[in-house]
Design a protein around this motif. Structure first.
Motif, PDB file in Angstrom:
ATOM      1  N   THR A  62       0.651  -1.188  -0.056  1.00 46.34           N
ATOM      2  CA  THR A  62       0.038  -0.176   0.049  1.00 46.34           C
ATOM      3  C   THR A  62       0.858   1.118   0.051  1.00 46.34           C
ATOM      4  O   THR A  62       1.881   1.406   0.733  1.00 46.34           O
ATOM      5  CB  THR A  62      -0.884   0.138   1.359  1.00 46.34           C
ATOM      6  N   ASP A  64      -0.835   4.311  -0.378  1.00 48.07           N
ATOM      7  CA  ASP A  64      -1.856   5.677  -0.082  1.00 48.07           C
ATOM      8  C   ASP A  64      -3.156   4.861   0.577  1.00 48.07           C
ATOM      9  O   ASP A  64      -3.419   3.548   0.531  1.00 48.07           O
ATOM     10  CB  ASP A  64      -2.304   6.152  -1.471  1.00 48.07           C
ATOM     11  N   ALA A  65      -4.019   5.546   1.076  1.00 55.43           N
ATOM     12  CA  ALA A  65      -4.876   5.128   1.882  1.00 55.43           C
ATOM     13  C   ALA A  65      -4.684   4.036   2.592  1.00 55.43           C
ATOM     14  O   ALA A  65      -5.603   2.830   2.430  1.00 55.43           O
ATOM     15  CB  ALA A  65      -6.099   4.903   0.787  1.00 55.43           C
ATOM     16  N   GLU A  67      -5.199   3.069   5.998  1.00 54.27           N
ATOM     17  CA  GLU A  67      -6.306   2.455   6.786  1.00 54.27           C
ATOM     18  C   GLU A  67      -7.272   1.612   5.802  1.00 54.27           C
ATOM     19  O   GLU A  67      -7.802   0.575   6.326  1.00 54.27           O
ATOM     20  CB  GLU A  67      -6.930   3.471   7.660  1.00 54.27           C
ATOM     21  N   LEU A  68      -7.897   2.255   4.885  1.00 51.44           N
ATOM     22  CA  LEU A  68      -8.783   1.847   3.970  1.00 51.44           C
ATOM     23  C   LEU A  68      -8.327   0.411   3.404  1.00 51.44           C
ATOM     24  O   LEU A  68      -9.023  -0.384   3.440  1.00 51.44           O
ATOM     25  CB  LEU A  68      -9.133   2.559   2.710  1.00 51.44           C
ATOM     26  N   GLU A  69      -7.055   0.450   2.741  1.00 51.87           N
ATOM     27  CA  GLU A  69      -6.519  -0.850   2.098  1.00 51.87           C
ATOM     28  C   GLU A  69      -6.523  -1.972   3.228  1.00 51.87           C
ATOM     29  O   GLU A  69      -6.753  -3.140   2.833  1.00 51.87           O
ATOM     30  CB  GLU A  69      -5.334  -0.664   1.298  1.00 51.87           C
ATOM     31  N   THR A  91      -0.185   7.603   5.636  1.00 54.10           N
ATOM     32  CA  THR A  91      -0.369   6.457   5.139  1.00 54.10           C
ATOM     33  C   THR A  91       0.051   5.013   6.164  1.00 54.10           C
ATOM     34  O   THR A  91      -0.911   4.247   6.419  1.00 54.10           O
ATOM     35  CB  THR A  91       0.187   6.209   3.794  1.00 54.10           C
ATOM     36  N   GLY A  94      -2.175   5.041   9.268  1.00 52.20           N
ATOM     37  CA  GLY A  94      -3.592   4.653   8.955  1.00 52.20           C
ATOM     38  C   GLY A  94      -3.547   3.156   8.949  1.00 52.20           C
ATOM     39  O   GLY A  94      -4.570   2.554   9.395  1.00 52.20           O
TER      40      GLY A  94
END
Length: 222
Positions: A62, A64-65, A67-69, A91, A94
């Motif tokens: 990962t 970027d993003a 936490e989301l990924e 990043t 997160g």
């Protein structure tokens, strides 16, 4: 030290077949980045369902993003995920937050070349990742002057929990253990072998590792 196999094959069927062959000799099953891109995060759950007593490592890389990924991978069964060690600090934070919520592990992958790798390893460790993967990719390994020793030197110097990925073989795995690595990550030495199970067994014996148990292994230290 734990033994991790990189399932660097292009399809889920191939990954499941390889995992079946080597699961008795490895602690961690890693879904390579190309496999996840080709098959989607559902492949993570498929490997975990087939091997609930092995840690499943989702090599998201990962950037970027975070936490989301990480949330996406943890939700389908990943025990560990990677975030790029050269990603923005937020990043990485997160991804670490997602790991805390899920009770899972986050690994900073240092595959990208930086001016001072040891310093960056130490910095990302302070951001809360469970350990750092000191990683030479396939392109770097293909260079005529490549040596795994450069990874081991950085691991010793950094003084934080780390794994080693990049040319681990029967002839080098004892040195990886002696350097203090928590995990030896093996790719081609297993998946390219005529008999992957025998190759994994030989690696375990070369590092003088105990037999794989039935309980889920414990790795990393937050």
């Amino acid at each position: 030290m734990k033994l991790q196999v990189a399932l660097d094959v292009p399809t889920l069927d191939e990954a499941l077949a390889l995992a079946r062959k080597v699961a008795d000799y490895v602690d961690i099953l890693e879904l390579g980045t190309p496999l996840i891109k080709a098959e989607g995060v559902s492949a993570i759950g498929a490997i975990k369902s087939a091997h609930p007593n092995r840690l499943v490592f989702a090599d998201l890389k990962t950037a970027d993003a975070g936490e989301l990924e990480a949330d996406l991978a943890f939700a389908v069964g990943a025990d560990l995920v990677t975030v790029m060690g050269t990603a923005d600090d937020d990043t990485i934070k997160g991804a670490v937050e997602a790991g805390k919520k899920a009770g899972r592990k986050v690994v900073a992958d240092m595959i990208t070349v930086v001016d001072d790798r040891v310093r960056r390893i130490q910095e990302v460790s302070q951001l809360g990742v469970d350990f750092v993967e000191i990683h030479a990719g396939l392109d770097e390994q293909a260079r005529p002057d490549y040596s795994i020793e450069s990874l081991l030197v950085d691991g010793r110097e950094a003084g934080v929990p780390f794994s080693i990925a990049g040319g681990v073989s029967v002839s080098t795995i004892a040195s990886v253990k002696e350097a203090g690595a928590e995990i030896a990550v093996v790719g081609g030495s297993i998946y390219s072998a005529d008999d992957p199970a025998a190759a994994a067994k030989a690696l375990r014996e070369a590092a003088d590792l105990p037999p794989v148990g039935e309980e889920l292994p414990t790795v990393g230290a937050r």
